[in-house]
Design a protein around this motif. Structure first.
Motif, short mmCIF file in Angstrom:
data_model
loop_
_atom_site.label_atom_id
_atom_site.label_comp_id
_atom_site.label_asym_id
_atom_site.label_seq_id
_atom_site.Cartn_x
_atom_site.Cartn_y
_atom_site.Cartn_z
N MET A 110 -18.24 -30.54 -0.05
CA MET A 110 -17.50 -30.54 -1.43
C MET A 110 -16.07 -30.92 -1.25
SD MET A 110 -16.44 -26.77 -3.17
CE MET A 110 -17.66 -26.59 -4.45
N ALA A 111 -15.61 -31.61 -2.34
CA ALA A 111 -14.24 -32.01 -2.30
C ALA A 111 -13.13 -31.09 -2.54
CB ALA A 111 -14.22 -33.10 -3.35
N MET A 112 -12.04 -31.20 -2.05
CA MET A 112 -11.10 -30.22 -2.18
C MET A 112 -9.98 -30.68 -3.39
SD MET A 112 -9.75 -29.86 1.92
CE MET A 112 -8.16 -29.25 1.42
N PRO A 113 -9.48 -29.54 -4.10
CA PRO A 113 -8.83 -29.96 -5.30
C PRO A 113 -7.41 -30.81 -4.83
CG PRO A 113 -8.71 -27.75 -4.84
CD PRO A 113 -9.92 -28.35 -3.89
N LEU A 114 -6.97 -31.31 -6.17
CA LEU A 114 -5.68 -32.24 -5.85
C LEU A 114 -4.64 -31.74 -4.98
CD1 LEU A 114 -5.85 -34.90 -8.77
CD2 LEU A 114 -6.62 -35.21 -6.49
N SER A 115 -4.55 -30.52 -5.73
CA SER A 115 -3.49 -29.51 -5.08
C SER A 115 -3.57 -29.24 -3.69
CB SER A 115 -3.04 -28.29 -5.98
OG SER A 115 -4.43 -27.31 -5.63
N ALA A 116 -4.71 -29.44 -3.07
CA ALA A 116 -4.76 -29.03 -1.69
C ALA A 116 -4.88 -30.45 -1.02
CB ALA A 116 -6.27 -28.52 -1.40
N PRO A 161 -2.25 -33.42 -1.18
CA PRO A 161 -1.13 -33.97 -1.71
C PRO A 161 -0.90 -35.51 -1.80
CG PRO A 161 -0.51 -32.75 0.04
CD PRO A 161 -2.03 -32.33 -0.16
N GLY A 162 -1.63 -36.04 -0.70
CA GLY A 162 -1.84 -37.57 -0.37
C GLY A 162 -2.70 -38.15 -1.45
N LEU A 163 -3.40 -37.44 -2.00
CA LEU A 163 -4.43 -38.22 -2.91
C LEU A 163 -3.90 -38.64 -4.06
CD1 LEU A 163 -7.55 -38.57 -2.86
CD2 LEU A 163 -7.92 -36.50 -3.86
N SER A 164 -4.46 -39.98 -4.47
CA SER A 164 -3.87 -40.59 -5.71
C SER A 164 -4.79 -40.03 -6.86
CB SER A 164 -3.84 -42.23 -5.58
OG SER A 164 -3.81 -42.61 -6.95
N THR A 172 -11.47 -37.43 -9.91
CA THR A 172 -12.23 -36.89 -10.90
C THR A 172 -13.05 -35.52 -10.64
OG1 THR A 172 -14.14 -38.21 -10.19
CG2 THR A 172 -12.57 -39.31 -11.57
N TRP A 173 -13.08 -35.31 -9.42
CA TRP A 173 -13.52 -33.84 -9.22
C TRP A 173 -12.69 -32.62 -9.69
CZ3 TRP A 173 -11.68 -29.50 -6.72
CH2 TRP A 173 -12.72 -28.57 -6.32
N ILE A 174 -11.42 -32.85 -9.57
CA ILE A 174 -10.63 -31.64 -10.19
C ILE A 174 -10.97 -31.60 -11.92
CG2 ILE A 174 -8.54 -33.11 -10.54
CD1 ILE A 174 -8.71 -29.31 -9.39
N VAL A 230 -13.01 -28.64 -16.54
CA VAL A 230 -13.82 -28.83 -17.74
C VAL A 230 -14.60 -27.38 -17.62
CG1 VAL A 230 -15.43 -29.95 -19.11
CG2 VAL A 230 -13.49 -31.09 -18.43
N ASP A 231 -15.54 -27.49 -16.24
CA ASP A 231 -16.32 -26.31 -16.31
C ASP A 231 -15.74 -24.79 -16.55
OD1 ASP A 231 -18.25 -28.16 -15.62
OD2 ASP A 231 -18.39 -27.78 -13.59
N LEU A 232 -14.40 -24.83 -15.95
CA LEU A 232 -13.68 -23.57 -15.97
C LEU A 232 -13.38 -23.32 -17.52
CD1 LEU A 232 -12.87 -21.04 -14.75
CD2 LEU A 232 -10.54 -22.35 -14.47
#
Length: 87
Positions: A1-7, A9-12, A19-21, A26-28
């Motif tokens: 499972m991918a981690m959210p962008l906030s976790a 920080p180096g992810l563009s 797109t995972w986040i 949207v689901d939430l």
């Protein structure tokens, strides 16, 4: 499972993992909208339904408030919108 962008920080934001986040958000948002609509419908169903859902919501608020963490406190505050006497 991918981690959210906030976790991560180096992810563009251009990275495909970003797109995972968006999907999670949207689901939430969809789940929350459905929960609000269901609760409102139940409250309007009958006086008995109103009493029962109000009691269940009050119990959930109590449980969340005893957990004493920021997310639980925020959830309790959000639930109070359905209980004018608790707000």
């Amino acid at each position: 499972m991918a981690m959210p962008l906030s976790a991560r920080p180096g992810l563009s934001k251009d990275d495909p993992d970003s797109t995972w986040i968006v999907g999670v958000e949207v689901d939430l948002a969809t789940a929350l909208a459905l929960a609000r609509a269901s609760t409102k419908a139940l409250l309007e169903l009958s006086p008995l339904a109103h009493r029962e859902i109000s009691s269940a919501l009050a119990q959930e608020i109590d449980i969340l408030e005893t957990q004493r963490d920021p997310l639980s406190a925020a959830a309790a505050q959000a639930l109070k919108q359905y209980l004018p006497e608790a707000a």
